[in-house]
Design an enzyme around this catalytic site. Structure first.
Site, PDB file in Angstrom:
ATOM      1  CD  GLU A   1      -2.862  -1.045   2.482  1.00  0.00           C
ATOM      2  OE1 GLU A   1      -2.826  -0.034   3.210  1.00  0.00           O
ATOM      3  OE2 GLU A   1      -3.596  -2.007   2.698  1.00  0.00           O
TER       4      GLU A   1
ATOM      5  CG  HIS B   1      -5.942   0.731   4.930  1.00  0.00           C
ATOM      6  ND1 HIS B   1      -4.743   0.101   5.184  1.00  0.00           N
ATOM      7  CD2 HIS B   1      -6.631   0.673   6.106  1.00  0.00           C
ATOM      8  CE1 HIS B   1      -4.719  -0.310   6.447  1.00  0.00           C
ATOM      9  NE2 HIS B   1      -5.865   0.026   7.025  1.00  0.00           N
TER      10      HIS B   1
HETATM   11  P1  NAD Z   1      -8.229  -7.645  18.128  1.00  0.00           P
HETATM   12  O1  NAD Z   1      -6.847  -7.733  18.666  1.00  0.00           O
HETATM   13  O2  NAD Z   1      -9.330  -7.184  19.031  1.00  0.00           O
HETATM   14  O3  NAD Z   1      -8.671  -9.044  17.514  1.00  0.00           O
HETATM   15  C1  NAD Z   1      -7.825  -9.838  16.744  1.00  0.00           C
HETATM   16  C2  NAD Z   1      -8.188 -11.283  17.008  1.00  0.00           C
HETATM   17  O4  NAD Z   1      -7.431 -12.098  16.112  1.00  0.00           O
HETATM   18  C3  NAD Z   1      -7.878 -11.753  18.438  1.00  0.00           C
HETATM   19  O5  NAD Z   1      -9.027 -12.290  19.063  1.00  0.00           O
HETATM   20  C4  NAD Z   1      -6.815 -12.820  18.231  1.00  0.00           C
HETATM   21  O6  NAD Z   1      -6.914 -13.880  19.170  1.00  0.00           O
HETATM   22  C5  NAD Z   1      -7.105 -13.286  16.827  1.00  0.00           C
HETATM   23  N1  NAD Z   1      -5.989 -13.949  16.169  1.00  0.00           N
HETATM   24  C6  NAD Z   1      -4.667 -13.685  16.270  1.00  0.00           C
HETATM   25  N2  NAD Z   1      -3.966 -14.546  15.517  1.00  0.00           N
HETATM   26  C7  NAD Z   1      -4.857 -15.375  14.932  1.00  0.00           C
HETATM   27  C8  NAD Z   1      -4.739 -16.470  14.043  1.00  0.00           C
HETATM   28  N3  NAD Z   1      -3.538 -16.910  13.632  1.00  0.00           N
HETATM   29  N4  NAD Z   1      -5.868 -17.071  13.633  1.00  0.00           N
HETATM   30  C9  NAD Z   1      -7.089 -16.658  14.063  1.00  0.00           C
HETATM   31  N5  NAD Z   1      -7.259 -15.636  14.925  1.00  0.00           N
HETATM   32  C10 NAD Z   1      -6.155 -14.998  15.347  1.00  0.00           C
HETATM   33  O7  NAD Z   1      -8.114  -6.687  16.842  1.00  0.00           O
HETATM   34  P2  NAD Z   1      -9.281  -5.828  16.161  1.00  0.00           P
HETATM   35  O8  NAD Z   1      -9.338  -4.478  16.781  1.00  0.00           O
HETATM   36  O9  NAD Z   1     -10.503  -6.649  16.087  1.00  0.00           O
HETATM   37  O10 NAD Z   1      -8.664  -5.633  14.681  1.00  0.00           O
HETATM   38  C11 NAD Z   1      -8.626  -6.714  13.758  1.00  0.00           C
HETATM   39  C12 NAD Z   1      -7.851  -6.328  12.504  1.00  0.00           C
HETATM   40  O11 NAD Z   1      -8.502  -5.256  11.842  1.00  0.00           O
HETATM   41  C13 NAD Z   1      -6.412  -5.860  12.751  1.00  0.00           C
HETATM   42  O12 NAD Z   1      -5.581  -6.399  11.734  1.00  0.00           O
HETATM   43  C14 NAD Z   1      -6.491  -4.366  12.540  1.00  0.00           C
HETATM   44  O13 NAD Z   1      -5.255  -3.814  12.166  1.00  0.00           O
HETATM   45  C15 NAD Z   1      -7.523  -4.300  11.426  1.00  0.00           C
HETATM   46  N6  NAD Z   1      -8.187  -2.998  11.263  1.00  0.00           N
HETATM   47  C16 NAD Z   1      -8.308  -2.495   9.992  1.00  0.00           C
HETATM   48  C17 NAD Z   1      -8.944  -1.295   9.792  1.00  0.00           C
HETATM   49  C18 NAD Z   1      -9.088  -0.718   8.409  1.00  0.00           C
HETATM   50  O14 NAD Z   1      -8.986   0.481   8.261  1.00  0.00           O
HETATM   51  N7  NAD Z   1      -9.348  -1.508   7.392  1.00  0.00           N
HETATM   52  C19 NAD Z   1      -9.458  -0.571  10.890  1.00  0.00           C
HETATM   53  C20 NAD Z   1      -9.337  -1.125  12.166  1.00  0.00           C
HETATM   54  C21 NAD Z   1      -8.696  -2.354  12.346  1.00  0.00           C
END
Ligand code: NAD
Length: 304
Positions: A260, A278
């Site tokens: 990106e 994004h």
């Molecule tokens: P979070 O930490 O609350 O949840 C992530 C979950 O993934 C956790 O429950 C963890 O146990 C699980 N996890 C970790 N490794 C794993 C694996 N190998 N297999 C399955 N599950 C696994 O995070 P969140 O706040 O829910 O965010 C989730 C994702 O969304 C992150 O990558 C974050 O960067 C992304 N995000 C993107 C945007 C966007 O603009 N598109 C905005 C916000 C968050």
């Protein structure tokens, strides 16, 4: 103490920090790395969104830096090992954009199911083409959620309200935490085999990179639809492209990419792929919330 705020972090969220006696804020847009290197030594703290990379080189000039704040969740633009080595604290704002990212993911799933972006483009180009846009309902379909954290579980609630069946894979959460929620915790293979829609909500780590690769696609239902609004690279883009071309996957909605910014990709040429740059967390509400959360963390650190 001086705090450098980059990347257009929402000023409305920074008022507490701005009003704190003894703290001076310098707020600017994203600056090129050489400019950052030239000024970083003046600052006790820096706040970034995702555009600025605080890497080893930048940190080597940051002689006074005590804390790096990420106004958002993912800290993959910060070299955490180097920060630890230098004793620089890294703080983030994990919950501030949960609702925005959740609502965006639901919007992408609906856009994908009903071809909304494609229909919009065609009609605006002067074509009233009802036949081209046969969609699919979400009701009764199985949604597979990979990563049942903040966003994953908020998605589950909304999907259930739309009468989807929800299965989830998350090796780090306990079965008992989902007992009252009607979410079935399954292993990854079962999720791949059962889901009509698969949405990813894990961080990007060594274990999630290319989690959806060629082998994973081979286990999925024919006609599966993939949504990735988490991090680029969790879905192997080449494997996804092949699955879409072969008809294995009926469509994909992607807000994030391995590289990106990305303005050109074979995926962009496929009509059943919905893309955005994004913007999952791009709402005023989320930006103010993450700025306020990270400002509180920075303040707590600087005040000791
Ligand atoms: P979070 O930490 O609350 O949840 C992530 C979950 O993934 C956790 O429950 C963890 O146990 C699980 N996890 C970790 N490794 C794993 C694996 N190998 N297999 C399955 N599950 C696994 O995070 P969140 O706040 O829910 O965010 C989730 C994702 O969304 C992150 O990558 C974050 O960067 C992304 N995000 C993107 C945007 C966007 O603009 N598109 C905005 C916000 C968050």
């Amino acid at each position: 103490m001086k705090v450098l705020v980059l990347d257009g972090v929402a000023r409305e969220g920074l008022q507490k920090l701005e009003n704190e006696p003894g703290i001076v804020l310098d707020i600017t847009k994203t600056v090129p790395e050489d400019q950052l290197i030239a000024i970083i030594s003046e600052y006790d703290a820096v706040i970034v969104r995702s555009a600025t990379k605080i890497n080893k080189k930048v940190m080597s000039y940051a002689h006074k830096l005590k804390v790096i704040g990420r106004a958002g969740v993912g800290v993959d633009n910060i070299d955490l090992d180097e920060a630890t080595r230098q004793g620089i604290l890294v703080v983030n704002a994990p919950g501030g954009n949960t609702i925005s990212a959740t609502e965006y993911t639901i919007a992408m799933m609906l856009a994908l199911a009903r071809n909304i972006p494609q229909a919009n483009t065609k009609l605006k180009n002067g074509e009233w083409d009802k036949k081209a846009f046969m969609g699919t309902e979400l009701c009764t379909k199985t949604l597979g959620i990979i990563g049942l954290g903040r966003i994953g579980s908020a998605i589950a609630k909304r999907a259930q309200a739309m009468e989807m069946q929800v299965v989830a894979y998350d090796p780090y959460i306990a079965e008992k935490s989902v007992i009252s929620t009607d979410i079935e915790l399954v292993d990854l293979d079962e999720l791949l085999e059962r889901s009509d829609f698969i949405t990813i909500h894990t961080p990007k780590t060594k274990s999630t990179r290319h989690l959806l690769n060629t082998e994973a696609f081979s286990k999925m239902k024919d006609g599966v639809r993939i949504i990735n609004c988490a991090r680029g690279g969790i879905v192997d883009e080449t494997a996804l492209y092949d699955a879409l071309r072969s008809g294995k996957a009926a469509g994909a909605a992607l807000d994030v990419f391995e590289e990106e910014p990305l303005t050109n990709s074979p995926l962009f040429e496929l009509n059943n792929v919905v893309v955005s740059p994004h913007i999952g967390a791009s709402t005023r509400e989320a930006q103010i919330k993450v700025a306020a959360d990270v400002a509180n963390e920075i303040l707590a650190t600087l005040k000791g």
